[in-house]
Write a protein that holds these residues in place. Structure first.
Motif, PDB file in Angstrom:
ATOM      1  N   THR A 108      92.506  82.492 145.942  1.00 45.64           N
ATOM      2  CA  THR A 108      91.146  82.490 145.399  1.00 45.64           C
ATOM      3  C   THR A 108      91.038  83.523 144.277  1.00 45.64           C
ATOM      4  N   GLU A 163      87.758  80.734 155.475  1.00 45.36           N
ATOM      5  CA  GLU A 163      86.848  80.216 154.449  1.00 45.36           C
ATOM      6  C   GLU A 163      87.474  79.032 153.704  1.00 45.36           C
ATOM      7  N   LEU A 195      86.195  75.132 153.425  1.00 43.51           N
ATOM      8  CA  LEU A 195      86.050  74.352 152.185  1.00 43.51           C
ATOM      9  C   LEU A 195      86.805  73.029 152.273  1.00 43.51           C
TER      10      LEU A 195
END
Ligand code: GUN
Ligand code: ZN
Length: 429
Positions: free
Chosen positions: A295, A337, A341
């Protein structure tokens, strides 16, 4: 006789993978663990172990969770001092921030300073084993192994080899990469708790000749791990295609030079072609998920669910300093996370397993580290599940172990690491 130590608390051991069994069936809680001579000797009730071993020194940890130390199978310790550098994607990030910092590691004093700083920081975050890239300088490998050896720590690392597309001071050649890596293997492989990983950085920074030399070295030392990067960013994949026009895909640039195998660790592996997935599965290579890095550098979302379903061997890693943290708790939170997603939330037991037993499996060391069981090496951490007011007020409402652990996974950091034992020795962090 070796000193015996009894730790009491909620001792969590994995009996099965929580990816294959219901979480509650995957784990077992014990009241106490006995360690002696750097190994875990026994698990059981406090009363039984105290009666059987009245001479043991006791450390009571109340409701705290005792688990295997975290294992981080893909890091760059030389990037410690430039972690969290702003605003670039992979190739620009390497050229702007990473390479200038890595140039400093020809200086043995600097390499020793950062090795010790990195091992202090990671111990404070509960990481007891890692597999690190070093720099092209053999000094950077000696410094890291020396620091780890002094701490009695199980680590893996290797000289990062690059002979093109890097500044001149950071380039070796096919021959010097081979000779220096070989000398380091002879010096360090299997010494104390140290293992060597043959380390071509990634195909864009190696000529075909260098990849071939690395493949030959691995064939001569098949017991060594081999670590590299694969399919991290789409621009990188395009670049690989232009550098190796005859290759079937990115993996093929390793495969055709003998750099695909069971002892191979492939970092990131985000944008894989079906053929690449199949081949990695066939050879049972390790895929390393680096969620905070993916990320932070803007690389993409690793398909953990699909790759696990297909039976891939997967580890979880920080990728410090492309990754934005030294903490495996923060890394588990990022994996959660990314799972969200992609529509597949990971269970807390799966996250803890990935950061311990799963990562040990990716390093092919799960017979020695990554779990609390008799005979395993005594690398343990004590997790405080109420380490900050914000976590404590949530944990106070928990109705199960998993509800009590999850706030620490999502919100915890080094303050949650109440104690660390490496090789049966308590580490002050
Ligand atoms: N690909 C090649 N080198 C690196 C590195 O240092 N970090 C990351 N994240 N990817 C890389
Ligand atoms: Zn990396």
């Amino acid at each position: 006789m070796a000193q015996k130590t009894l730790l009491t608390g909620r001792v969590l051991s994995f009996e099965h993978s929580p990816f294959k069994t219901q979480p509650d069936q995957a784990v077992r809680l014990h009241e106490a663990v006995l360690i002696e001579g750097g190994k875990i000797q026994e698990l059981g009730s406090t009363a039984d172990l105290q009666t059987a071993h009245p001479e043991a020194a006791i450390h009571h940890h109340g409701e705290n969770l005792i688990l295997a130390g975290f294992i981080d199978p893909h890091v760059h310790y030389p990037q410690t001092a430039m972690i969290a550098s702003w605003g670039k994607r992979l190739i620009d990030w390497l050229n702007t921030y990473t390479f200038p910092e890595e140039m400093k590691f020809g200086n043995a004093d600097y390499a020793a300073e950062i090795s010790n700083r990195y091992l202090d920081l990671t111990a404070a975050h509960g990481t007891t084993t890692m597999c690190s890239f070093c720099t092209i300088h053999p000094e950077s490998v000696d410094a890291f192994f020396t620091a780890a050896q002094q701490r009695g720590q199980r680590v893996v690392a290797g000289k990062t080899c690059m002979d093109r597309n890097a500044p001149e001071d950071l380039r070796d050649t096919a021959q010097t990469a081979y000779d220096q890596s070989k000398a380091l293997i002879e010096k360090w492989q299997g010494v104390d708790r140290i293992s060597y990983a043959i380390t071509p950085r990634f195909s864009p920074t190696s000529t075909a000749e260098q990849l071939e030399a690395m493949g030959a070295l691995w064939a001569e030392h098949p017991d060594c791990l081999m670590q590299t990067h694969l399919s991290e960013q789409t621009d990188e994949i395009e670049w690989v295609r232009s550098l190796f026009p005859e290759a079937r895909d990115y993996l093929d640039t390793y495969e055709k030079f003998g750099l695909l195998g069971a002892n191979g660790l492939y970092g990131h592996v985000i944008h894989l072609e079906p053929r690449e997935r199949d081949r990695l599965r066939e050879v049972d290579a390790s895929l390393i998920h680096c969620p905070t890095s993916n990320t932070f550098i803007g690389s993409g979302l690793f398909d953990l669910h699909g790759l696990m379903r297909d039976g891939h061997r997967i580890g979880l890693a920080t990728d410090t300093g492309g990754g934005s943290s030294f903490s495996m708790l923060r890394t588990m939170a990022a994996a959660y996370e990314i799972g969200q997603l992609r529509g597949h939330p990971l269970h807390p037991a799966q996250l803890l397993w990935l950061g311990t037993a799963g990562s040990a499996r990716s390093l092919r060391m799960d017979d020695r580290i990554g779990n609390i069981a008799p005979g395993m090496e005594a690398d343990l951490i004590v997790l405080d599940l109420a380490s900050t007011p914000a976590i404590a007020q949530r944990e106070a409402n928990a109705e199960s172990l998993w509800e009590a652990v999850f706030p620490t996974i999502m919100m915890g950091d080094d303050r949650a690491i109440a104690d660390v034992w490496i090789g049966g020795r308590r580490v002050s962090t």
